[in-house]
Design a protein around this motif. Structure first.
Motif, PDB file in Angstrom:
ATOM      1  N   ARG A   3      13.425  14.831  17.679  1.00 49.03           N
ATOM      2  CA  ARG A   3      13.927  14.615  16.321  1.00 49.03           C
ATOM      3  C   ARG A   3      13.674  13.191  15.859  1.00 49.03           C
ATOM      4  NH1 ARG A   3      17.344  18.588  14.603  1.00 49.03           N
ATOM      5  NH2 ARG A   3      18.519  17.167  13.299  1.00 49.03           N
ATOM      6  N   GLN A   4      12.497  12.670  16.244  1.00 49.15           N
ATOM      7  CA  GLN A   4      12.134  11.314  15.842  1.00 49.15           C
ATOM      8  C   GLN A   4      10.621  11.176  15.730  1.00 49.15           C
ATOM      9  OE1 GLN A   4      13.903   9.081  19.092  1.00 49.15           O
ATOM     10  NE2 GLN A   4      11.932   8.831  20.088  1.00 49.15           N
ATOM     11  N   THR A   5      10.208  10.189  14.958  1.00 50.16           N
ATOM     12  CA  THR A   5       8.788   9.913  14.780  1.00 50.16           C
ATOM     13  C   THR A   5       8.176   9.486  16.102  1.00 50.16           C
ATOM     14  OG1 THR A   5       9.138   9.260  12.479  1.00 50.16           O
ATOM     15  CG2 THR A   5       7.134   8.451  13.547  1.00 50.16           C
ATOM     16  N   PHE A  58       0.833  -1.201   0.000  1.00 54.10           N
ATOM     17  CA  PHE A  58       0.000   0.000   0.000  1.00 54.10           C
ATOM     18  C   PHE A  58       0.867   1.250   0.000  1.00 54.10           C
ATOM     19  CE2 PHE A  58      -2.002   3.499   2.268  1.00 54.10           C
ATOM     20  CZ  PHE A  58      -3.202   3.636   1.585  1.00 54.10           C
ATOM     21  N   TYR A  59       1.825   1.313   0.928  1.00 50.82           N
ATOM     22  CA  TYR A  59       2.667   2.505   1.013  1.00 50.82           C
ATOM     23  C   TYR A  59       3.601   2.634  -0.192  1.00 50.82           C
ATOM     24  CZ  TYR A  59       0.743   3.643   5.518  1.00 50.82           C
ATOM     25  OH  TYR A  59      -0.124   3.997   6.520  1.00 50.82           O
ATOM     26  N   VAL A  77      -2.979  12.008   0.988  1.00 45.14           N
ATOM     27  CA  VAL A  77      -2.996  11.114   2.151  1.00 45.14           C
ATOM     28  C   VAL A  77      -4.408  11.022   2.740  1.00 45.14           C
ATOM     29  CG1 VAL A  77      -2.195  10.926   4.542  1.00 45.14           C
ATOM     30  CG2 VAL A  77      -0.552  11.336   2.698  1.00 45.14           C
ATOM     31  N   PHE A  78      -5.056  12.163   2.927  1.00 43.10           N
ATOM     32  CA  PHE A  78      -6.377  12.178   3.549  1.00 43.10           C
ATOM     33  C   PHE A  78      -7.395  11.401   2.721  1.00 43.10           C
ATOM     34  CE2 PHE A  78     -10.409  14.125   4.921  1.00 43.10           C
ATOM     35  CZ  PHE A  78     -10.279  13.990   6.295  1.00 43.10           C
ATOM     36  N   ASN A  79      -7.257  11.469   1.402  1.00 43.06           N
ATOM     37  CA  ASN A  79      -8.219  10.800   0.532  1.00 43.06           C
ATOM     38  C   ASN A  79      -7.928   9.326   0.277  1.00 43.06           C
ATOM     39  OD1 ASN A  79     -10.329  12.775  -0.366  1.00 43.06           O
ATOM     40  ND2 ASN A  79      -8.470  13.949  -0.732  1.00 43.06           N
ATOM     41  N   LEU A  80      -6.685   8.901   0.438  1.00 45.64           N
ATOM     42  CA  LEU A  80      -6.353   7.513   0.118  1.00 45.64           C
ATOM     43  C   LEU A  80      -6.052   6.622   1.321  1.00 45.64           C
ATOM     44  CD1 LEU A  80      -4.210   7.858  -3.137  1.00 45.64           C
ATOM     45  CD2 LEU A  80      -6.636   7.304  -2.911  1.00 45.64           C
ATOM     46  N   VAL A  81      -5.676   7.209   2.434  1.00 40.56           N
ATOM     47  CA  VAL A  81      -5.341   6.408   3.615  1.00 40.56           C
ATOM     48  C   VAL A  81      -6.599   6.257   4.468  1.00 40.56           C
ATOM     49  CG1 VAL A  81      -3.902   6.254   5.683  1.00 40.56           C
ATOM     50  CG2 VAL A  81      -2.940   7.171   3.560  1.00 40.56           C
ATOM     51  N   PRO A  82      -6.999   5.025   4.740  1.00 39.84           N
ATOM     52  CA  PRO A  82      -8.233   4.829   5.507  1.00 39.84           C
ATOM     53  C   PRO A  82      -8.098   5.209   6.983  1.00 39.84           C
ATOM     54  CG  PRO A  82      -7.202   2.709   4.994  1.00 39.84           C
ATOM     55  CD  PRO A  82      -6.393   3.766   4.300  1.00 39.84           C
ATOM     56  N   ASP A  83      -9.227   5.548   7.555  1.00 38.54           N
ATOM     57  CA  ASP A  83      -9.369   5.770   9.000  1.00 38.54           C
ATOM     58  C   ASP A  83      -8.558   6.932   9.537  1.00 38.54           C
ATOM     59  OD1 ASP A  83     -11.152   3.553   9.180  1.00 38.54           O
ATOM     60  OD2 ASP A  83      -9.419   2.207   9.225  1.00 38.54           O
ATOM     61  N   LEU A  84      -8.496   8.027   8.777  1.00 39.79           N
ATOM     62  CA  LEU A  84      -7.879   9.260   9.255  1.00 39.79           C
ATOM     63  C   LEU A  84      -8.973  10.298   9.468  1.00 39.79           C
ATOM     64  CD1 LEU A  84      -4.781   9.723   6.893  1.00 39.79           C
ATOM     65  CD2 LEU A  84      -4.856   8.642   9.153  1.00 39.79           C
ATOM     66  N   ASN A  85      -8.794  11.147  10.469  1.00 39.40           N
ATOM     67  CA  ASN A  85      -9.682  12.300  10.597  1.00 39.40           C
ATOM     68  C   ASN A  85      -8.902  13.617  10.473  1.00 39.40           C
ATOM     69  OD1 ASN A  85      -8.542  11.849  13.173  1.00 39.40           O
ATOM     70  ND2 ASN A  85     -10.267  12.810  14.214  1.00 39.40           N
ATOM     71  N   TRP A  86      -7.577  13.527  10.296  1.00 35.08           N
ATOM     72  CA  TRP A  86      -6.758  14.722  10.079  1.00 35.08           C
ATOM     73  C   TRP A  86      -5.427  14.301   9.473  1.00 35.08           C
ATOM     74  CZ3 TRP A  86      -2.538  17.867  10.877  1.00 35.08           C
ATOM     75  CH2 TRP A  86      -2.753  19.252  10.774  1.00 35.08           C
ATOM     76  N   GLN A 115       4.300   3.676  10.296  1.00 34.23           N
ATOM     77  CA  GLN A 115       5.403   4.577  10.596  1.00 34.23           C
ATOM     78  C   GLN A 115       6.423   4.563   9.464  1.00 34.23           C
ATOM     79  OE1 GLN A 115       7.190   4.220  14.492  1.00 34.23           O
ATOM     80  NE2 GLN A 115       9.102   5.150  13.807  1.00 34.23           N
ATOM     81  N   ALA A 116       6.843   3.380   9.047  1.00 33.73           N
ATOM     82  CA  ALA A 116       7.828   3.277   7.963  1.00 33.73           C
ATOM     83  C   ALA A 116       7.276   3.873   6.673  1.00 33.73           C
ATOM     84  CB  ALA A 116       8.226   1.819   7.753  1.00 33.73           C
ATOM     85  N   GLY A 117       6.007   3.620   6.382  1.00 36.77           N
ATOM     86  CA  GLY A 117       5.387   4.153   5.168  1.00 36.77           C
ATOM     87  C   GLY A 117       5.347   5.670   5.172  1.00 36.77           C
ATOM     88  N   PHE A 118       4.928   6.254   6.292  1.00 35.55           N
ATOM     89  CA  PHE A 118       4.845   7.716   6.361  1.00 35.55           C
ATOM     90  C   PHE A 118       6.213   8.370   6.455  1.00 35.55           C
ATOM     91  CE2 PHE A 118       0.308   7.085   7.184  1.00 35.55           C
ATOM     92  CZ  PHE A 118      -0.195   8.010   6.279  1.00 35.55           C
ATOM     93  N   GLU A 119       7.187   7.703   7.047  1.00 37.46           N
ATOM     94  CA  GLU A 119       8.546   8.248   7.037  1.00 37.46           C
ATOM     95  C   GLU A 119       9.066   8.322   5.606  1.00 37.46           C
ATOM     96  OE1 GLU A 119      10.014   7.009  11.542  1.00 37.46           O
ATOM     97  OE2 GLU A 119      10.498   5.673   9.865  1.00 37.46           O
ATOM     98  N   ALA A 120       8.761   7.316   4.799  1.00 36.97           N
ATOM     99  CA  ALA A 120       9.182   7.337   3.391  1.00 36.97           C
ATOM    100  C   ALA A 120       8.456   8.449   2.628  1.00 36.97           C
ATOM    101  CB  ALA A 120       8.912   5.975   2.746  1.00 36.97           C
ATOM    102  N   LEU A 121       7.168   8.637   2.892  1.00 32.88           N
ATOM    103  CA  LEU A 121       6.413   9.706   2.230  1.00 32.88           C
ATOM    104  C   LEU A 121       6.961  11.081   2.628  1.00 32.88           C
ATOM    105  CD1 LEU A 121       2.765   8.374   2.607  1.00 32.88           C
ATOM    106  CD2 LEU A 121       4.203   8.294   0.562  1.00 32.88           C
ATOM    107  N   ALA A 122       7.260  11.257   3.909  1.00 29.06           N
ATOM    108  CA  ALA A 122       7.812  12.528   4.385  1.00 29.06           C
ATOM    109  C   ALA A 122       9.165  12.800   3.718  1.00 29.06           C
ATOM    110  CB  ALA A 122       7.949  12.514   5.906  1.00 29.06           C
ATOM    111  N   ALA A 123       9.979  11.773   3.578  1.00 30.43           N
ATOM    112  CA  ALA A 123      11.284  11.935   2.922  1.00 30.43           C
ATOM    113  C   ALA A 123      11.104  12.350   1.458  1.00 30.43           C
ATOM    114  CB  ALA A 123      12.098  10.653   3.031  1.00 30.43           C
ATOM    115  N   LEU A 124      10.129  11.771   0.770  1.00 28.57           N
ATOM    116  CA  LEU A 124       9.839  12.161  -0.610  1.00 28.57           C
ATOM    117  C   LEU A 124       9.445  13.634  -0.680  1.00 28.57           C
ATOM    118  CD1 LEU A 124       7.744   9.216  -2.103  1.00 28.57           C
ATOM    119  CD2 LEU A 124       9.890  10.113  -3.003  1.00 28.57           C
TER     120      LEU A 124
END
Length: 163
Positions: free
Chosen positions: A93-95, A15-16, A44-53, A147-156
């Motif tokens: 300085r960490q997730t 998925f990520y 992210v808000f439109n494709l990742v399930p179960d988020l409210n923000w 966590q790993a998926g969003f860390e990769a997205l943040a790096a992008l």
């Protein structure tokens, strides 16, 4: 015109990976960090399930995070470094992955419906620029795969943007 594609993956890793590919396409040829943050939050808000923000806070010179582009209900505008989950991620300085925000000392409740939170610091050349903040109404919504998926997205996002 960029069009998102619904992701149907058999694992969170897949998925990520698919989400990162869409994000790379979305960010291609755009360097403005505000425009890119707005599109990241929307994707992210439109494709990742179960988020409210889903959104960003950017670090200002006076050690305060200031609200950036986001999707969801209205949010807290300023968060001091070291306060709440977002400020804690900057200070450490960490997730920060918080399964139950009600059990987190000093949690800042911008939306009472939020139950879990994942905050990824945005770091470029050793400097913290801000955070990517994700909230869910479900307790325990985020795990180490998220966590790993969003860390990769943040790096992008950081690599694709001029700050």
């Amino acid at each position: 015109m960029f069009a998102t594609t619904t992701i149907e993956a058999e694992s969170k890793t897949a998925f990520y990976g698919d989400l990162a590919a869409q994000l790379a396409g979305l960010l291609h040829d755009e360097r403005d960090f505000i425009a890119n943050a707005a599109n990241v939050a929307a994707l992210v808000f439109n494709l990742v399930p179960d988020l409210n923000w889903a959104g960003f806070y950017f670090l200002k010179a006076n050690d305060v995070l200031v609200l950036g582009p986001f999707q969801g209900k209205v949010a807290c505008v300023r968060i001091p470094v070291g306060k709440g989950v977002c400020g804690g991620a900057v200070a450490r300085r960490q997730t920060m992955l918080v399964p139950d925000v009600h059990a987190f000392p000093g949690h800042i409740a911008c939306d009472a419906a939020s139950r879990s939170e994942l905050v990824v610091p945005l770091i470029k050349d050793g400097q913290v620029l801000g955070v990517l903040d994700l909230d869910s109404p479900l307790p325990g919504r985020f795990d180490t795969d998220d966590q790993a998926g969003f860390e990769a997205l943040a790096a992008l996002y950081v690599a694709a943007s001029d700050f």
